[in-house]
Write a protein that holds these residues in place. Structure first.
Motif, PDB file in Angstrom:
ATOM      1  N   VAL A 204      55.079  44.715  26.690  1.00 23.32           N
ATOM      2  CA  VAL A 204      53.875  44.896  25.868  1.00 23.32           C
ATOM      3  C   VAL A 204      54.176  44.599  24.400  1.00 23.32           C
ATOM      4  O   VAL A 204      53.357  44.006  23.700  1.00 23.32           O
ATOM      5  CB  VAL A 204      53.302  46.317  26.040  1.00 23.32           C
ATOM      6  N   TYR A 205      55.375  44.974  23.959  1.00 24.80           N
ATOM      7  CA  TYR A 205      55.703  44.628  22.566  1.00 24.80           C
ATOM      8  C   TYR A 205      55.760  43.111  22.395  1.00 24.80           C
ATOM      9  O   TYR A 205      55.203  42.554  21.453  1.00 24.80           O
ATOM     10  CB  TYR A 205      57.034  45.243  22.109  1.00 24.80           C
ATOM     11  N   ALA A 267      40.651  47.817  18.980  1.00 24.48           N
ATOM     12  CA  ALA A 267      42.096  47.592  19.089  1.00 24.48           C
ATOM     13  C   ALA A 267      42.680  48.372  20.265  1.00 24.48           C
ATOM     14  O   ALA A 267      43.522  47.856  21.014  1.00 24.48           O
ATOM     15  CB  ALA A 267      42.783  47.994  17.786  1.00 24.48           C
ATOM     16  N   GLY A 268      42.213  49.603  20.440  1.00 20.31           N
ATOM     17  CA  GLY A 268      42.724  50.423  21.530  1.00 20.31           C
ATOM     18  C   GLY A 268      42.361  49.876  22.896  1.00 20.31           C
ATOM     19  O   GLY A 268      43.169  49.901  23.826  1.00 20.31           O
ATOM     20  N   GLU A 273      44.145  47.334  27.874  1.00 20.55           N
ATOM     21  CA  GLU A 273      43.990  46.248  28.836  1.00 20.55           C
ATOM     22  C   GLU A 273      45.318  45.522  29.025  1.00 20.55           C
ATOM     23  O   GLU A 273      45.705  45.175  30.149  1.00 20.55           O
ATOM     24  CB  GLU A 273      42.913  45.269  28.364  1.00 20.55           C
ATOM     25  N   ASN A 274      46.020  45.281  27.914  1.00 22.49           N
ATOM     26  CA  ASN A 274      47.306  44.608  27.988  1.00 22.49           C
ATOM     27  C   ASN A 274      48.330  45.458  28.728  1.00 22.49           C
ATOM     28  O   ASN A 274      49.034  44.976  29.624  1.00 22.49           O
ATOM     29  CB  ASN A 274      47.792  44.297  26.568  1.00 22.49           C
ATOM     30  N   LEU A 275      48.390  46.733  28.373  1.00 17.10           N
ATOM     31  CA  LEU A 275      49.350  47.635  29.011  1.00 17.10           C
ATOM     32  C   LEU A 275      49.084  47.724  30.509  1.00 17.10           C
ATOM     33  O   LEU A 275      50.009  47.668  31.323  1.00 17.10           O
ATOM     34  CB  LEU A 275      49.247  49.012  28.350  1.00 17.10           C
ATOM     35  N   ARG A 276      47.809  47.860  30.883  1.00 11.96           N
ATOM     36  CA  ARG A 276      47.475  48.021  32.299  1.00 11.96           C
ATOM     37  C   ARG A 276      47.732  46.741  33.091  1.00 11.96           C
ATOM     38  O   ARG A 276      48.109  46.794  34.262  1.00 11.96           O
ATOM     39  CB  ARG A 276      46.023  48.472  32.428  1.00 11.96           C
TER      40      ARG A 276
END
Length: 415
Positions: A204-205, A267-268, A273-276
């Motif tokens: 994710v980073y 932003a959250g 969405e990216n994390l999931r």
């Protein structure tokens, strides 16, 4: 049941309480039980037969027993309420005025943690107020994770994420560095020490957070002084910036704070969405590729052909796993079944991510041929096609496609 029993409990006189439902009314001094009566209310609806308790223990003992049950429930509820209140009392600060993606995302993320869940966001540049807050992001001139201070504007600040990343951190990057693993573990439903937590944390980073840090710190994506050939204002930091109140409108602190909370939500939402995606799609795909890579010599003795037993996004995982495992020789061809057509494909692996040139393209004499002509030239059965660039081809069966991969591996362009 309690729905009937409690109705009797509530039938009180000034000096006594009438206790019982279909029981012989019993008078007890109100003073002895008054402090406990409110506790009975929390048990309404519980499937406890008051008559059974009274019948076996007597009225006085029954009231002691049930009051203890009620008190335990009230104590638990009080504990939860106290915990929630403590969380609500936490305050996270950031600057007022024009906002950016990093502090909007940073505030969203820090409020996902156990320590700051549901915390109030205070927007100010008043240092006296900032000093009273539980955490401060993007303002205050201090980076000190021990007291939850996450500014990155002060002279001498040079913090990076580590793990091979060299981009200077923004306030969002600082929050992610210190709380990201907790957030990832919570979203994936895993123990903090589970190896998949670190994998997703780093992914994710790399895919999301680093760009937020770089844009906020003004770091160019490419090492060139040439101006860009086109404008790109579709990235997250630009979209967050557009949520700032327009300079031509009448603005005030209330409107500005409303816009900031919109920015936090935007932003959250994209962060989650990216994390999931990495938890639900990327991580399972990585496991599939790792398993197939481990079995590469079962596919071919050279270890240079990998059979993808279940179709998934494989390219990035293959490069990363080869590097992690220091794999020699590297994979030249991946054989898989197309998830749409159901036919089989052999794809030449690129030299590196994003490149079109292959490590070993399919033989030049096969390129552009189809069906019977391809089968004849390649010496296989059921040939379907080979792309003009030689990066991909296929046959109408697994056996035919594997034969293509084996013959391509053995083929020498100079022969």
């Amino acid at each position: 049941m309690w729905s009937r029993g409690l109705a009797s409990v509530c039938a009180r006189t000034s000096n006594a309480c009438i206790f019982g439902s279909n029981l012989k009314p019993t008078r007890l001094p109100v003073q002895a039980w008054h402090s406990r009566l409110s506790a009975f209310g929390c048990l309404r609806g519980n499937r406890v037969d008051l008559r059974e308790i009274v019948g076996t223990t007597g009225v006085a003992n029954a009231m002691d027993q049930v009051a203890g049950m009620a008190t335990a429930v009230l104590d638990a509820a009080s504990s939860v309420a106290g915990s929630l209140k403590r969380k609500q009392e936490k305050k996270v600060g950031t600057h007022n005025g024009t906002f950016h993606c990093d502090e909007a995302l940073g505030c969203f993320m820090i409020r996902m943690t156990e320590k700051f869940g549901g915390a109030e966001v205070v927007r100010t540049r008043d240092q006296k107020i900032l000093d009273t807050l539980d955490a401060v992001l993007d303002v205050g001139g201090t980076y000190n994770p021990e007291i939850d201070r996450y500014d990155h504007h002060q002279r001498g600040f040079d913090q990076v994420f580590g793990h091979g990343f060299a981009t200077k951190l923004s306030s969002a990057g600082l929050v992610y560095k210190h709380y990201g693993e907790e957030i990832v573990a919570k979203e994936l439903g895993l123990d903090l020490q589970h190896p998949d937590v670190e994998r997703v944390y780093l992914a994710v980073y790399k895919s999301f957070m680093e760009a937020i840090d770089a844009v906020d710190n003004g770091i160019r994506q490419y090492d060139t002084d040439s101006p860009p050939k086109y404008a790109n204002d579709t990235y997250l930091s630009a979209r967050v910036g557009r949520l700032n109140p327009d300079w031509m409108d009448e603005n005030g602190p209330e409107k500005e704070d409303q816009a900031f909370h919109q920015a936090m939500e935007l932003a959250g939402k994209e962060f989650l969405e990216n994390l999931r995606y990495y938890g639900r799609s990327w991580l399972p795909a990585r496991s599939i590729v790792a398993e197939c890579l481990a079995a590469r010599k079962d596919a071919h003795e050279s270890g240079e052909i990998m059979i993808l037993k279940q179709f998934c996004p494989w390219k990035q995982h293959l490069f990363e796993l080869e590097q992690e495992l220091q794999l020699k020789p590297t994979i030249k061809y991946v054989v898989y079944q197309d998830d749409r057509s159901g036919s089989w494909r052999v794809q030449a692996v690129a030299l590196s991510p994003g490149m079109f040139e292959s490590r070993k393209a399919l033989p030049a004499p096969w390129r552009g041929l189809r069906d019977e002509e391809l089968s004849k030239v390649a010496g296989i059965e059921g040939g379907v096609f080979v792309h003009m660039s030689g990066f991909i081809g296929g046959a109408n069966s697994f056996q035919g496609t594997m034969e293509m991969a084996k013959r391509a591996l053995a083929f020498s362009e100079t022969a």
